[in-house]
Enzyme design. Structure first.
Site: not given
Lengths: 351, 351
Positions: B215, B192, B59, B82, B204
């Site tokens: 990327r 990602r 805002e 808020c 992994t």
């Protein structure tokens, strides 16, 4: 009505003829399942489709329904009308000429050497306008069994898989009831009714004693022959069989004795042009290894299973590059919360 | 402009605010990623979104852009403005009142106890028309990380799988380059960038030494923190860490030292509200077993692999009935010849 190239109306009527052709898919071998719509002055005057067992032909049925109304009309046929007289009926090209049809629209030329263009030639020689290759791709798919038998000397093969999102077909203990829901399972039964034969591996046969029938209202008479793939002989041998058929085994359901074959290539000897392979993983792999899968039906439920039984066993894939480019998505639809995807072999895939 | 219930224009402007809110998803923790559009006389006079790190708020940014043009206008905000003053900035409700906005449309009430309705109350007390619950479901998804942190004291977790049609993520030798094509892989990088953290299992991590970065042109500065799940300690420990973080390991890429956690529950201690779990099968299973997966991204290539590595290991599924009803398809799209399906946890699924 006399146009020598296809119009949008032509494509619409051909779609109707293709829908009729589906009615007996899986029940006309060794004949093709053909559909025919006769249109005169913008309205349908006759409809026909190859009858179970192959006769009467679609054109004969449509012409009989139309009677004199066929004169001057247009016939939409999914396959070139036959040019050969058989003990079981006259040549359809001659019937169309005799009925006074003015125009014939054809989806696909008949590769049968007894016709193969001579039906078209005979129609044209009689002064009939002939338009060809209208919805040819759809017609090829509709008559896949007949055409694969002609071109590859074997039936067309559909492999069906019903899996979780992560490709599992059962829990580790083998339980698989149910992964997919009622709508998907009903669709499987509809697909069964479109095939001459349903095939499972011996493991599935002995574990599940599957009925492999068509349990749909109005279609229960369409249950295809049952075939078991097994490298070992069946529990008992009985009837005389084609060379590569090992024998007929005992039928746990007391009806429709199954045929047993000892390798995927054995399907060539079956009196069937459309074979529906239902599992399990080793059988799916055997057909893929032999490169005998033309069409893939993938029913997927929105569930995860994790460690379970994978849908397909080892079929000898050497590297990932070799896996690509072999399958093309043809159709997809929602079946309840499940999803059906239909893939077909790509043209570049080795035959 | 003064309507006290939502109009179709309201929904359109809120969709624009939600699109802005996506710009910093994954970079505002522990603050929510909020979007704001200011409209006066039918045109946009200001746009804002929570800035990286959480301030300025959406805002404040939109009001700064609008200046005096905000007077008499309507503010579309994806989360209740808020009501609390912070050392880092004034309360957004006060800013909107001071700017003379006539109407505020809000997607979702702020569960933060410092606001939780008091922002709305303060706006109304100032004579501003307030409309709430416009596109609330979409806003919940957009701010899933912030809300999950509030409601479950942990980040929101997305599990990504990239599989063949038969659910395999690699050949038996582990090779997985490539199953999906360039478009799908680019989409993974985009996802990602919308997460604070990317997590893989130790297997992994050690096998692939993955960069786990973004990327994509223009987004390379958005690479999230990297997290490794491992029950064993990392190769070397260094920095001080939250209680359940084992340590920071050596980073094979020489940058962005990964955080190590010893159980899926360890994500609660990460300074991240959106966690992207990328694999492998044991890690996927660990998160499913802990029931810590909120969203599932399934990238599927039109290939078959057969015997390979399954996407998900054993996560303790007892029977098929327990697998059903937990996942709902939210979105699907084609990415080249691959397909992305997005599933979300169903409300009936245990938390």
């Amino acid at each position: 009505m006399g146009a020598v190239t296809a119009t949008s109306d032509d494509r619409r009527w051909m779609a109707a003829a293709l829908a009729l052709a589906e009615r007996t898919r899986g029940r006309t071998a060794p004949n093709p399942n053909v559909g025919c719509v006769l249109v005169a002055a913008g309205r349908v005057v006759g409809r026909g489709w190859t009858q179970p067992g192959g006769r009467p032909h679609a054109e004969a049925m449509a012409l009989a329904a139309a009677g004199p109304a066929a004169r001057g009309g247009c016939a939409y046929v999914t396959l070139e009308p036959c040019a050969h007289v058989s003990p079981r009926g006259p040549a359809c090209a001659d019937l169309l000429i005799a009925a006074g049809v003015a125009r014939v629209v054809i989806a696909l030329r008949d590769p049968d050497p007894r016709t193969d263009g001579s039906g078209i030639a005979r129609l044209r020689a009689a002064g009939i306008t002939v338009v060809t290759d209208v919805a040819g791709d759809a017609a090829r798919r509709s008559m896949a069994g007949f055409l694969t038998r002609r071109e590859r000397s074997r039936p067309s093969v559909t492999l069906k898989l019903a899996t979780s999102l992560d490709g599992q077909i059962a829990l580790p203990d083998g339980s698989s009831r149910w992964i997919t829901g009622a709508a998907a399972r009903a669709h499987v039964h509809l697909e069964r009714s479109r095939h001459d034969a349903i095939l499972v591996g011996r493991g599935t046969w002995e574990a599940d004693a599957p009925r492999l029938d068509v349990r749909l209202p109005g279609l229960s008479d369409r249950s295809p022959m049952r075939v078991v793939l097994s490298t070992r002989p069946p529990p008992s041998a009985s009837a005389a069989l084609p060379s590569s058929l090992i024998g007929r085994g005992n039928d746990p359901q007391g009806a429709r004795d199954p045929l047993w074959i000892d390798s995927p290539a054995g399907i060539a000897t079956l009196p069937a042009d459309h074979v529906f392979v239902e599992g399990g993983a080793a059988t799916a792999a055997a057909f893929l290894r032999a490169d005998l899968v033309d069409r893939l039906l993938l029913y997927r439920a929105p569930i995860l299973i994790g460690a379970g039984k994978a849908a397909i066993g080892d079929f000898g894939l050497g590297d990932l590059a070799a896996a690509h480019g072999r399958w093309r998505l043809l159709d997809a639809r929602d079946l309840g919360t499940d999803r059906l995807e239909v893939y077909e072999r790509t043209p570049c895939s080795p035959a």
